[in-house]
Design a protein around this motif. Structure first.
Motif, mmCIF file in Angstrom:
data_model
loop_
_atom_site.group_PDB
_atom_site.id
_atom_site.type_symbol
_atom_site.label_atom_id
_atom_site.label_comp_id
_atom_site.label_asym_id
_atom_site.label_seq_id
_atom_site.Cartn_x
_atom_site.Cartn_y
_atom_site.Cartn_z
ATOM 1 N N SER A 154 0.859 -1.194 0.000
ATOM 2 C CA SER A 154 0.000 0.000 0.000
ATOM 3 C C SER A 154 0.890 1.236 0.000
ATOM 4 C CB SER A 154 -0.905 0.020 1.236
ATOM 5 O OG SER A 154 -0.143 0.293 2.401
ATOM 6 N N GLY A 155 0.270 2.395 -0.145
ATOM 7 C CA GLY A 155 1.019 3.643 -0.029
ATOM 8 C C GLY A 155 1.534 3.824 1.389
ATOM 9 N N THR A 156 0.725 3.401 2.339
ATOM 10 C CA THR A 156 1.109 3.518 3.747
ATOM 11 C C THR A 156 2.343 2.671 4.045
ATOM 12 O OG1 THR A 156 -1.228 3.827 4.292
ATOM 13 C CG2 THR A 156 0.249 3.277 6.118
ATOM 14 N N THR A 157 2.356 1.422 3.555
ATOM 15 C CA THR A 157 3.527 0.578 3.823
ATOM 16 C C THR A 157 4.739 1.058 3.015
ATOM 17 O OG1 THR A 157 2.771 -1.092 2.231
ATOM 18 C CG2 THR A 157 2.193 -1.459 4.531
ATOM 19 N N ALA B 153 1.892 10.005 -3.025
ATOM 20 C CA ALA B 153 0.739 9.101 -3.112
ATOM 21 C C ALA B 153 -0.335 9.602 -4.074
ATOM 22 C CB ALA B 153 0.134 8.891 -1.725
ATOM 23 N N GLN B 154 -0.365 10.950 -4.277
ATOM 24 C CA GLN B 154 -1.402 11.529 -5.142
ATOM 25 C C GLN B 154 -0.809 12.103 -6.430
ATOM 26 O OE1 GLN B 154 -3.622 14.407 -2.801
ATOM 27 N NE2 GLN B 154 -4.234 12.890 -1.289
ATOM 28 N N ALA B 155 0.471 11.836 -6.678
ATOM 29 C CA ALA B 155 1.163 12.621 -7.717
ATOM 30 C C ALA B 155 1.802 11.796 -8.832
ATOM 31 C CB ALA B 155 2.215 13.508 -7.046
ATOM 32 N N PHE C 23 4.533 6.139 -3.406
ATOM 33 C CA PHE C 23 3.278 6.248 -4.160
ATOM 34 C C PHE C 23 2.237 5.290 -3.597
ATOM 35 C CE2 PHE C 23 6.572 7.756 -6.916
ATOM 36 C CZ PHE C 23 5.999 8.765 -7.668
ATOM 37 N N SER C 24 0.967 5.673 -3.748
ATOM 38 C CA SER C 24 -0.147 4.791 -3.408
ATOM 39 C C SER C 24 -0.813 4.332 -4.698
ATOM 40 C CB SER C 24 -1.168 5.533 -2.549
ATOM 41 O OG SER C 24 -2.380 4.795 -2.492
ATOM 42 N N LEU C 25 -1.302 3.110 -4.685
ATOM 43 C CA LEU C 25 -2.036 2.581 -5.841
ATOM 44 C C LEU C 25 -3.444 2.189 -5.411
ATOM 45 C CD1 LEU C 25 0.984 0.469 -7.068
ATOM 46 C CD2 LEU C 25 0.139 2.565 -8.129
ATOM 47 N N THR D 220 -8.813 4.900 -5.583
ATOM 48 C CA THR D 220 -9.238 6.223 -6.063
ATOM 49 C C THR D 220 -8.088 7.048 -6.647
ATOM 50 O OG1 THR D 220 -8.855 7.146 -3.880
ATOM 51 C CG2 THR D 220 -11.090 6.367 -4.350
ATOM 52 N N LYS D 221 -6.872 6.551 -6.630
ATOM 53 C CA LYS D 221 -5.729 7.351 -7.107
ATOM 54 C C LYS D 221 -5.709 7.417 -8.636
ATOM 55 C CE LYS D 221 -4.824 7.839 -2.881
ATOM 56 N NZ LYS D 221 -3.935 8.045 -1.754
ATOM 57 N N ASN D 222 -4.816 8.227 -9.201
ATOM 58 C CA ASN D 222 -4.802 8.409 -10.662
ATOM 59 C C ASN D 222 -4.585 7.097 -11.414
ATOM 60 O OD1 ASN D 222 -4.864 11.045 -9.765
ATOM 61 N ND2 ASN D 222 -3.630 11.801 -11.478
HETATM 62 C C1 LIG Z 1 -3.612 7.596 -0.316
HETATM 63 C C2 LIG Z 1 -2.569 8.309 0.453
HETATM 64 C C3 LIG Z 1 -1.658 7.648 1.297
HETATM 65 C C4 LIG Z 1 -1.791 6.193 1.690
HETATM 66 O O1 LIG Z 1 -1.899 5.317 0.651
HETATM 67 P P1 LIG Z 1 -2.691 3.928 0.847
HETATM 68 O O2 LIG Z 1 -2.380 3.217 -0.419
HETATM 69 O O3 LIG Z 1 -4.123 4.257 1.022
HETATM 70 O O4 LIG Z 1 -2.112 3.250 2.031
HETATM 71 C C5 LIG Z 1 -0.636 8.375 1.877
HETATM 72 N N1 LIG Z 1 -0.520 9.701 1.683
HETATM 73 C C6 LIG Z 1 -1.393 10.386 0.917
HETATM 74 C C7 LIG Z 1 -1.174 11.847 0.715
HETATM 75 C C8 LIG Z 1 -2.449 9.715 0.290
HETATM 76 O O5 LIG Z 1 -3.324 10.407 -0.447
#
Ligand SMILES: *Cc1c(COP(=O)(O)O)cnc(C)c1O
Length: 355
Positions: free
Chosen positions: A53-56, A153-155, A173-175, A178-180
């Motif tokens: 995830s983006g968090t990990t 994560a949003q870019a 980055f997050s995938l 809802t991301k791009n």
């Molecule tokens: C979505 C997001 C994350 C976390 O990503 P996940 O994939 O949901 O864990 C971290 N930072 C920002 C700014 C995000 O928008």
């Protein structure tokens, strides 16, 4: 109702997922490797390492930089909670610096005053798909010997004076759906530093280079080949998706009335993850209701500064940063995703004009 986000899947995703299922290799395998290679090319970095995830991805990046108990990481309080929480996971503490009202990103002019002997890194967040002001941030980091970890994560696909998001420091980055671009859940760490890439790989899979031999305390933060199949197909469509997002944003910027529209600083390419206006003359809650009555979905990213969340109050945070306080009350994100029709855009413009 025009939804605030809408993931788009087609035959490309289906074909790659089918390929993975038929191969019998569904956990981390060749598709993840291929996804990493193509993602590194997107960011013009030497390495990309996939995470669950983006968090990990953020957690792994911080750990790979050796951040832990007693350390501080400077970041923005105007973001999704995961940015700051990833710092807490390591035992370090986030230190929040106010944002700029025009870009919604961390204000580089305020960073140096927040540096202490404990500071180990700066974590700019490229909010809504617009990169933070990286030239001064990199200069400050260099001057003070700090790591830079970009919360990108949003870019996906955003750039700053010709350089891609995720290529300045260690990119995360997050995938998420809802991301791009999405792999349903998933993340990616990008870097040009072979040691950071190696450390992230080690931490991602139980600290193990050779199966069942464990050198350090690691985690299971792997991505699966099934997710990578979806992500790969999405990656190949990203440029197209972002072009449509950008055309939608330009159209809304030209036609929206009575609100402060988002602007792009010279030299930057916005990824338009969110299209976020500021409401200064109308009450936001009633605006949301009026938009909804006209079939327009909207959302507030984010209504509460991170330092005011209970999880932070419980840890002794007691702050009030003026720009963040003002902006959290004003922002409203409108639909910008690539599935919008011209009729949808007209509906949004009319609905906003009625506020
Ligand atoms: C979505 C997001 C994350 C976390 O990503 P996940 O994939 O949901 O864990 C971290 N930072 C920002 C700014 C995000 O928008």
């Amino acid at each position: 109702m025009i939804a605030i986000s809408k993931p788009q899947f087609g035959d490309e995703e289906l074909a790659l997922v089918r390929e993975v299922l038929e191969s019998g290799v569904v956990a981390q395998g060749p598709k993840v490797a291929q996804f990493e290679e193509e993602f590194a090319a997107l960011c013009s970095t030497q390495y990309a390492v996939a995470a669950s995830s983006g968090t990990t991805a953020l957690h792994l990046a911080l750990l790979a930089h050796g951040i832990g108990p007693g350390d501080e990481v400077i970041t923005s309080p105007f973001t999704f909670i995961a940015s700051a929480n990833s710092v807490l996971f390591t035992g370090a503490m986030p230190r929040f610096v106010d944002i700029r009202p025009d870009t919604f990103n961390i204000d580089p002019a305020l960073i140096e005053a927040a540096i202490t002997p404990r500071t180990k890194a700066i974590m700019p967040v490229h909010l809504y798909g617009l990169m933070a002001d990286m030239t001064p941030i990199m200069e400050i980091a260099e001057r003070h010997g700090l790591a830079v970890i970009e919360d990108a994560a949003q870019a996906h696909g955003a750039s700053y004076h010709g350089r891609k998001a995720g290529s300045f420091g260690t990119g995360c980055f997050s995938l998420y759906a809802t991301k791009n671009m999405t792999s349903a859940e998933g993340g990616m760490v990008t870097t040009n530093d072979p040691q950071i890439a190696e450390q992230v790989k080690l931490l991602r899979a139980h600290g193990s280079k050779v199966r069942y031999y464990h050198d350090i305390l690691g985690y299971n933060f792997r991505l699966t080949d099934l997710h990578a199949a979806v992500g790969l197909a999405q990656l190949r469509k990203l440029e197209h998706f972002n072009t449509i997002r950008s055309q939608n944003a330009e159209f809304l910027n030209q036609h929206l009335q009575n609100v402060i529209t988002p602007q792009v600083p010279a030299g930057q390419t916005h990824a338009w993850h969110q299209y976020t206006i500021r409401l200064t003359h109308t009450d936001r809650d009633s605006a949301i209701e009026k938009l909804k009555a006209q079939g327009v979905g909207s959302a507030v990213f984010y209504p509460v500064p991170v330092y005011r969340q209970k999880v932070y109050l419980d840890r002794g945070y007691d702050q009030s940063l003026p720009v963040t306080e003002e902006i959290t009350k004003q922002v409203l994100s409108l639909p910008i995703h690539p599935a919008l029709s011209s009729a949808d855009l007209e509906t949004i413009i009319e609905a906003v004009a009625s506020l």
